[in-house]
Enzyme design. Structure first.
Site, PDB file in Angstrom:
ATOM      1  CB  SER A  72      -0.857  -0.002   1.271  1.00  0.00           C
ATOM      2  OG  SER A  72      -1.464   1.263   1.492  1.00  0.00           O
ATOM      3  CE1 TYR A 115      -4.305  -2.098   5.168  1.00  0.00           C
ATOM      4  CE2 TYR A 115      -3.454   0.079   4.590  1.00  0.00           C
ATOM      5  CZ  TYR A 115      -3.952  -1.161   4.213  1.00  0.00           C
ATOM      6  OH  TYR A 115      -4.081  -1.463   2.871  1.00  0.00           O
TER       7      TYR A 115
END
Ligand code: NDP
Length: 244
Positions: A141, A154
């Site tokens: 990501s 995350y």
């Protein structure tokens, strides 16, 4: 077709980026083996791909269970004779501020996003080594490069995926290729898993410029289609309108 057809196992293929990747790689002539927990979604996707003359099969998969991931990769090998590429795509993103202490959600992100990727590597690396080559495409990501409020855990999981990918690349240079694909905001079901109201509200603005999942599938297809001596290591794909 300008490249060899490969056997590609994709985790988290029941929605979003994994689903788009399955469609795209099947259209390129690759043979797909798809995994996720929602088997009915996979069944429908396999039907769609095979109806369009593509080659695909599925098996229900929970990437947090190392034995299940081993069985998934073995089933792909039994079906097609080999596994050339594993796309470690399955991920969850229940964002929240640390002070909300959603410890169960932290653990779930670590289990799926980090252990899931490690389980994929453990399941496929020995057979890739034995057959003299293979390719891991790990989905990280933009959160593997930067941290933002509500995304500490995350991002930590995605920093970990980046570190693991780079370590794997260094240790297995020669026969194993490793690609890290890091999407910016992309249309998918990922934000549906956010239960924290603060993080959920912030996501609405952030996600307004989301890319179609097919844009990330395109980057994966590019890496997969390279000739054996070319190892595309990192691709970051952001919406043009995205500053983050
Ligand atoms: P989705 O929620 O649409 O897809 C996530 C996939 O992961 C689903 O197929 C889900 O299937 C699967 N999954 C979740 N938990 C498990 C599990 N325990 N075992 C097996 N499969 C599991 O989101 P995306 O398509 O966006 O996510 C794909 C990847 O892209 C993730 O790693 C995510 O972190 C990353 N990413 C996404 C971005 C975005 O903006 N969309 C941005 C940056 C990175 P099922 O529930 O059926 O098991």
């Amino acid at each position: 077709m300008t490249h060899a057809a490969k056997v590609v196992a994709v985790t988290g293929a029941s929605s979003g980026i994994g689903e788009a990747t399955a469609r795209r790689l099947a259209a390129d002539g690759h043979r797909l083996f798809l995994g996720a927990r929602r088997a009915e979604r996979l069944e429908a996707l396999v039907k769609e791909i095979t109806t369009a003359d593509g080659t695909a099969a599925f098996r229900r998969l929970d990437v947090t269970d190392a034995a299940d991931v081993r069985d998934f990769v073995s089933a792909a090998r039994e079906r097609y004779g080999r596994v050339d590429v594993v796309v470690n795509n399955a991920g969850v993103m229940p964002l929240s501020p640390l002070e909300a202490l959603r410890v169960d959600e932290w653990n779930r992100m670590i289990d799926v996003n980090v252990r899931g990727v490690l389980n994929g590597i453990a399941a496929a690396l020995p057979s890739m080594r034995a057959q003299g080559g293979g390719h891991f495409v790990n989905i990280a990501s933009v959160g593997a490069y930067e941290v933002s409020p509500t995304a500490a855990v995350y991002c930590a999981t995605k920093f970990a995926v980046r570190a693991i990918s780079e370590g794997l690349r260094q240790e297995s240079a020669g026969d194993i290729r490793v690609t890290l694909v890091s999407p910016g905001v992309t249309e998918s079901e990922l934000a549906d898993g956010i239960s924290d109201p603060v993080a959920g509200e912030a996501m609405k603005t952030y996600r307004a410029v989301a890319l179609p999942a097919a844009a990330i599938a395109e980057a994966i297809a590019y890496a997969v289609s390279q000739p054996p001596q070319v190892d595309v290591n990192e691709i970051v794909v952001r919406p043009a309108a995205s500053a983050q």
